[in-house]
Design a protein around this motif. Structure first.
Motif, mmCIF file in Angstrom:
data_model
loop_
_atom_site.group_PDB
_atom_site.id
_atom_site.type_symbol
_atom_site.label_atom_id
_atom_site.label_comp_id
_atom_site.label_asym_id
_atom_site.label_seq_id
_atom_site.Cartn_x
_atom_site.Cartn_y
_atom_site.Cartn_z
ATOM 1 N N ASP A 1 0.851 -1.182 0.000
ATOM 2 C CA ASP A 1 0.000 0.000 0.000
ATOM 3 C C ASP A 1 0.894 1.242 0.000
ATOM 4 N N LEU A 2 0.870 1.979 -1.091
ATOM 5 C CA LEU A 2 1.729 3.156 -1.198
ATOM 6 C C LEU A 2 1.353 4.238 -0.201
ATOM 7 N N ASP A 3 0.066 4.367 0.127
ATOM 8 C CA ASP A 3 -0.340 5.388 1.105
ATOM 9 C C ASP A 3 0.259 5.107 2.471
ATOM 10 N N THR A 4 0.254 3.846 2.884
ATOM 11 C CA THR A 4 0.838 3.472 4.168
ATOM 12 C C THR A 4 2.338 3.731 4.156
ATOM 13 N N LEU A 5 2.970 3.377 3.057
ATOM 14 C CA LEU A 5 4.405 3.600 2.937
ATOM 15 C C LEU A 5 4.720 5.096 2.965
ATOM 16 N N LEU A 6 3.934 5.893 2.277
ATOM 17 C CA LEU A 6 4.143 7.339 2.265
ATOM 18 C C LEU A 6 3.990 7.920 3.671
ATOM 19 N N ASN A 7 2.999 7.471 4.400
ATOM 20 C CA ASN A 7 2.824 7.943 5.776
ATOM 21 C C ASN A 7 4.029 7.596 6.630
ATOM 22 N N ARG A 8 4.553 6.395 6.457
ATOM 23 C CA ARG A 8 5.721 5.984 7.248
ATOM 24 C C ARG A 8 6.950 6.787 6.868
ATOM 25 N N VAL A 9 7.147 7.039 5.583
ATOM 26 C CA VAL A 9 8.278 7.856 5.145
ATOM 27 C C VAL A 9 8.158 9.264 5.726
ATOM 28 N N ASN A 10 6.953 9.823 5.730
ATOM 29 C CA ASN A 10 6.753 11.148 6.318
ATOM 30 C C ASN A 10 7.117 11.155 7.802
ATOM 31 N N GLU A 11 6.799 10.083 8.509
ATOM 32 C CA GLU A 11 7.174 9.979 9.921
ATOM 33 C C GLU A 11 8.694 9.921 10.067
ATOM 34 N N LEU A 12 9.340 9.123 9.222
ATOM 35 C CA LEU A 12 10.793 8.977 9.304
ATOM 36 C C LEU A 12 11.519 10.269 8.940
ATOM 37 N N LEU A 13 10.911 11.081 8.072
ATOM 38 C CA LEU A 13 11.522 12.364 7.703
ATOM 39 C C LEU A 13 11.672 13.285 8.922
ATOM 40 N N LEU A 14 10.858 13.081 9.938
ATOM 41 C CA LEU A 14 10.929 13.896 11.152
ATOM 42 C C LEU A 14 11.970 13.379 12.139
ATOM 43 N N ASP A 15 12.519 12.204 11.881
ATOM 44 C CA ASP A 15 13.482 11.557 12.775
ATOM 45 C C ASP A 15 14.896 11.845 12.276
ATOM 46 N N SER A 16 15.665 12.561 13.055
ATOM 47 C CA SER A 16 17.010 12.955 12.639
ATOM 48 C C SER A 16 17.989 11.786 12.582
ATOM 49 N N TYR B 1 17.758 12.503 5.718
ATOM 50 C CA TYR B 1 16.599 13.258 5.241
ATOM 51 C C TYR B 1 16.456 13.169 3.721
ATOM 52 N N TYR B 2 17.571 13.353 3.006
ATOM 53 C CA TYR B 2 17.486 13.437 1.548
ATOM 54 C C TYR B 2 17.246 12.083 0.891
ATOM 55 N N ILE B 3 17.719 11.027 1.500
ATOM 56 C CA ILE B 3 17.411 9.689 0.986
ATOM 57 C C ILE B 3 15.917 9.420 1.142
ATOM 58 N N LEU B 4 15.384 9.778 2.300
ATOM 59 C CA LEU B 4 13.950 9.589 2.528
ATOM 60 C C LEU B 4 13.122 10.503 1.632
ATOM 61 N N LEU B 5 13.599 11.724 1.425
ATOM 62 C CA LEU B 5 12.880 12.653 0.553
ATOM 63 C C LEU B 5 12.842 12.126 -0.882
ATOM 64 N N PHE B 6 13.943 11.536 -1.333
ATOM 65 C CA PHE B 6 13.960 10.919 -2.655
ATOM 66 C C PHE B 6 12.946 9.777 -2.714
ATOM 67 N N LYS B 7 12.912 8.958 -1.675
ATOM 68 C CA LYS B 7 11.965 7.839 -1.623
ATOM 69 C C LYS B 7 10.527 8.367 -1.631
ATOM 70 N N LYS B 8 10.296 9.460 -0.903
ATOM 71 C CA LYS B 8 8.959 10.065 -0.893
ATOM 72 C C LYS B 8 8.582 10.506 -2.310
ATOM 73 N N GLY B 9 9.513 11.147 -3.000
ATOM 74 C CA GLY B 9 9.269 11.566 -4.379
ATOM 75 C C GLY B 9 8.958 10.377 -5.268
ATOM 76 N N ASN B 10 9.663 9.287 -5.042
ATOM 77 C CA ASN B 10 9.437 8.068 -5.810
ATOM 78 C C ASN B 10 8.026 7.526 -5.584
ATOM 79 N N ILE B 11 7.589 7.514 -4.340
ATOM 80 C CA ILE B 11 6.235 7.035 -4.012
ATOM 81 C C ILE B 11 5.193 7.934 -4.670
#
Length: 98
Positions: free
Chosen positions: A18-33, A37-47
């Motif tokens: 489920d891409l929506d679930t994955l996107l939500n999790r990536v958004n949560e991880l983006l807040l975790d230092s 950040y940029y690897i996760l942001l790329f993954k978010k863009g991919n989703i």
């Protein structure tokens, strides 16, 4: 760290399929230092790209490129989005002519 984050995301996607679930999790991880950040942001863009949310995906890829102008993945997806948009415009023009 990079491979562990990506491995985790792949496992999460496989589990939920489920891409929506994955996107939500990536958004949560983006807040975790603790994560890159940029690897996760790329993954978010991919989703977002996979969800056909091209404007949002472009925002992610542009921010990645601001940090890393040579990021070939972000360049690739920006080009793909541009190609898809051009193809859509061409189809609209052809449809209008018929």
């Amino acid at each position: 760290e990079i491979s562990s984050v990506l491995t985790y995301l792949v496992i999460l996607y496989d589990h939920f399929n489920d891409l929506d679930t994955l996107l939500n999790r990536v958004n949560e991880l983006l807040l975790d230092s603790n994560y890159d950040y940029y690897i996760l942001l790329f993954k978010k863009g991919n989703i977002l790209y996979l969800q056909n949310k091209y404007d949002d995906a472009l925002e992610c890829f542009n921010e990645v490129l601001e940090n890393d102008p040579d990021n070939s993945g972000a360049k690739f997806y920006k080009k793909r989005i541009s190609e898809k948009r051009n193809k859509t415009k061409l189809k609209e023009i052809i449809n209008d002519l018929e």
